[in-house]
Design an enzyme around this catalytic site. Structure first.
Site, PDB file in Angstrom:
ATOM      1  N   ARG A 112     -29.514 -16.350  29.843  1.00 28.46           N
ATOM      2  CA  ARG A 112     -28.433 -15.806  29.017  1.00 28.46           C
ATOM      3  C   ARG A 112     -27.081 -16.438  29.347  1.00 28.46           C
ATOM      4  NH1 ARG A 112     -24.160 -12.477  29.398  1.00 28.46           N
ATOM      5  NH2 ARG A 112     -23.606 -11.295  27.549  1.00 28.46           N
ATOM      6  N   ARG A 190     -35.855  -7.197  36.716  1.00 21.71           N
ATOM      7  CA  ARG A 190     -35.776  -8.552  36.168  1.00 21.71           C
ATOM      8  C   ARG A 190     -35.213  -9.519  37.198  1.00 21.71           C
ATOM      9  NH1 ARG A 190     -33.300  -7.508  30.571  1.00 21.71           N
ATOM     10  NH2 ARG A 190     -33.386  -9.745  30.524  1.00 21.71           N
ATOM     11  N   ASP A 307     -24.915  -5.028  19.733  1.00 21.20           N
ATOM     12  CA  ASP A 307     -25.387  -3.847  20.475  1.00 21.20           C
ATOM     13  C   ASP A 307     -24.507  -2.625  20.248  1.00 21.20           C
ATOM     14  OD1 ASP A 307     -27.451  -5.324  21.487  1.00 21.20           O
ATOM     15  OD2 ASP A 307     -26.848  -5.165  23.589  1.00 21.20           O
ATOM     16  N   ALA A 320     -30.397 -10.317  20.421  1.00 22.85           N
ATOM     17  CA  ALA A 320     -29.347 -11.318  20.263  1.00 22.85           C
ATOM     18  C   ALA A 320     -29.414 -11.947  18.862  1.00 22.85           C
ATOM     19  CB  ALA A 320     -29.485 -12.397  21.333  1.00 22.85           C
TER      20      ALA A 320
END
Ligand code: FAD
Length: 436
Positions: A112, A190, A307, A320
């Site tokens: 990202r 993650r 978002d 996204a």
């Protein structure tokens, strides 16, 4: 550098330089609007880990900078040939082939922070003003204009986009009440790290030694996805599991490897070894919210995007991408509405985006349930049933073309409902599609 339509004289203030805000900024620039972006982060940091941009978003990116943005993203994006699925205990289920890259609708999955930096630098390069260290404290609106209070001053524009993420402040003005995000009931451990330890371990080296791979393990109410990127040099994994934690204060914490290992107790040794070899991980609480009644304020001068309007579950693999589609539709509607009819353009943006976005959002719940409630006897009979959906309605959609085609009809419909002044569609030359 970047194609630009004739100037519209519309001043757009964008709050938040995430993927929604940056796409809106670039698209507003391309469609001739004046743009100012305000971002609370004082400096750009490569935050986050793996994120995906589907072909519907790739189509948007491929048009930027005459293909130069897509070219920069290619080397840092995963280049796997298939996604392999295993049952949690290590039993092989099936593999889903990755379609060949199409230059008109490319797919990008990568870090990202790295992808974000490329968007950010492109926006800066084409001359968009981005002010960092500007935390918007309040959104304000009066007849004919909207603004934000930041660093002791009020900045006014024709329209304000609240692309300020899942904990959006813009929602207060748009909805007229404070609306808090809720826990989705799930969290994700993650991680992203250099793949050297994965390569050094005989149990895991096959995941990186011959280039990029993508592997999934499915278990009861848990799924684990591992990917190697940049020709196997970087490694990333995400493990989605039940978590009802309170998300009042924050939703991203440093995670503990031993906690992640507890979630996959008794799983395939390969999967467990990946976690054991991981230097550190993040515990990311999955914030969700029910669909909002509206994304647009009463005056039609402030709207939500990305978002802030519609958080996605990662299993939709569209958060996204849908945020990007928002920016394109917004900029196009505003171009067609013109400066004298901004509120119409903003409401048309919502009208065009709402149903499609909701449909894509629901895909995330569908995929999560398909994986987390998997009946492995049934899957044995039909392994294809756990493959990710790649529907044409979602992936092959040209959001810009659609907005140009539908705007007038939507504006007239809104007028019929008495919600806007008569549509005043500005004649514009629809841009031709540029392949990367
Ligand atoms: C730090 C971070 C890391 C992330 N990591 C991942 C990841 O690894 N994988 C993944 O799939 N998704 C990740 N996401 C979420 C993902 O980026 C979004 O789901 C998606 O791209 C939609 O983007 P967005 O622009 O709507 O929201 P976001 O990406 O959340 O961007 C919102 C932006 O608004 C800014 N902002 C918020 N409030 C204000 C304010 N009052 N004034 C000014 N600016 C404000 C924020 O700093 C942020 O830059 C991350 C988001 C953030 C912010």
């Amino acid at each position: 550098m970047e194609s630009r339509a004739p100037e519209t004289g519309i001043k757009v203030i964008i709050v938040g330089a995430g993927f929604a805000g940056l796409t809106a900024a670039i698209e507003c620039y391309r469609k001739g609007h004046d743009v100012l972006v305000l971002e609370s982060f004082p400096i750009l940091k490569p935050l986050g880990d793996i994120i995906s941009f589907g072909p519907n978003a790739g189509r948007i990116i491929a048009r930027w900078g005459n293909g130069s943005v897509a070219s920069q993203l290619r080397p840092i994006s995963i280049r796997n040939k298939e996604l392999k699925f295993y049952k949690y205990d290590g039993d092989y289920i099936t593999e889903q082939k990755v379609p060949p890259q199409n230059p008109v609708t490319p797919v990008f999955n990568g870090h990202r922070g790295e992808i974000h930096e490329i968007f950010f630098e492109h926006a800066k390069k084409i001359g968009i003003e981005i002010r960092l260290g500007c935390r918007v404290l309040e959104y304000v609106e009066e007849a004919g204009r909207a603004g934000v209070r930041v660093n002791g001053e009020t900045i006014w524009g024709d329209v304000v986009i609240g692309s300020d993420g899942v904990r959006s402040k813009a929602r207060e003005l748009v909805l007229g009440y404070v609306d808090k995000p809720k826990s989705s009931g799930y969290a994700i451990y993650r991680a992203w790290f250099d793949s050297a330890p994965i390569l050094a371990d005989p149990l895991t080296k096959h995941l990186v030694e011959n280039g990029d791979t993508h592997t999934g393990w499915l278990g009861p109410d848990v799924h684990f996805l591992a990917a190697s990127i940049k020709d196997g040099k970087d490694f990333s994994w995400v493990c989605t599991h039940r978590d009802e934690a309170d998300i009042e204060e924050s939703w991203s914490f440093p995670g503990k490897i031993e906690d992640a290992l507890k979630v996959i107790d008794g799983w395939d040794p390969v999967c467990r070894r990946i976690v054991e070899l991981t230097p550190d991980c993040v515990d990311w609480k999955l914030v969700y919210r029910d669909p909002l009644p509206t994304w647009v304020s009463k005056e039609g001068r402030t709207c939500l995007m990305g978002d802030a309007a519609h958080p996605f579950l990662p299993t939709s693999i569209q958060g996204a991408s849908q945020a990007m589609e928002d920016g394109v539709v917004f900029a196009t509607c505003l171009q067609l509405a013109g400066k004298s009819n901004v509120a119409t353009g903003v409401r048309a943006y919502e009208q065009i985006r709402y149903a499609r976005c909701r449909k894509a959002q629901l895909l995330g719940e569908e995929t999560r349930d398909m994986w987390h409630k998997a009946d492995f006897d049934k899957i044995k009979e039909n392994p294809d049933s756990i493959k990710l959906k790649r529907d044409d309605w979602l992936f092959l959609f040209d959001v810009e073309k659609d907005a140009y085609e539908r705007y007038e009809e939507v504006a007239r419909e809104l007028e019929g409902k008495g919600e806007v002044s008569p549509p005043n569609v500005v004649e514009v030359a629809v841009p031709t599609v540029v392949a990367a």
